[in-house]
Design a protein around this motif. Structure first.
Motif: not given
Length: 174
Positions: A145, A141-142, A51-53, A139, A55, A49, A30
């Protein structure tokens, strides 16, 4: 000072790739690193990255000539950005944007938290300046969560997480 659009700024990197046989990309899962030199600067950019969302981006750049870069920030999804200036100053001009100052400098040793979708800005860097910047893109959404309860956050961050179209903001954090 020469002004480049985002497209011209990107094309200067592509021109460098065409003129050299050097390895400029290194990818490891990544992670991605890009190293290049052009008539304006010598630059190393690392993208991680986490984790997704989420950076992490590191810019390590020395400017040999003044550069004014016209940048367009896209619309949604646009991240919350935490920008740390470890070395070098960045002058930013944002004409006609009500939520932020029209002309400001981001200084060495300061960090900034901002959410600025759908704007055009001009970033200026100056010859002889070594710039080291760490940027964290988060982001929504991250961040959402983690919890549904955001009352402990500043109002601008609550808006960023709750509203369909949150208000723009730019804060000096420290």
């Amino acid at each position: 000072m020469e002004t480049l659009t985002s497209e011209e700024y990107k094309n200067r990197f592509i021109e460098y790739l065409e003129k050299t046989d050097k390895e400029v990309f290194k990818c490891n899962g990544f992670d991605k690193s890009i190293k290049y030199k052009d008539r304006f600067s010598t630059c190393l950019v690392c993208y991680v990255e986490l984790r997704p969302g989420l950076w992490l981006i590191i810019y390590d750049e020395y400017f040999e000539h003044d550069l004014s870069n016209w940048i367009h920030h896209p619309g949604q999804p646009f991240p919350l950005i935490s920008h740390f200036h470890l070395s070098g100053n960045l002058r930013t001009i944002t004409p006609g944007i009500q939520e932020i100052s029209e002309d400001y400098v981001q200084y060495i040793g300061k960090n900034y938290l901002f959410y600025l979708p759908n704007i055009d800005e001009i970033e200026q860097r100056f010859a002889g300046e070594y710039c080291l910047d760490i940027i964290i893109n988060i982001y929504p959404d991250w961040l959402k969560s983690f919890s549904k309860n955001f009352e402990f956050l500043p109002t601008s961050l609550q808006s960023f997480l709750k509203d369909e179209c949150p208000s723009r903001f730019h804060h000096t954090v420290g």
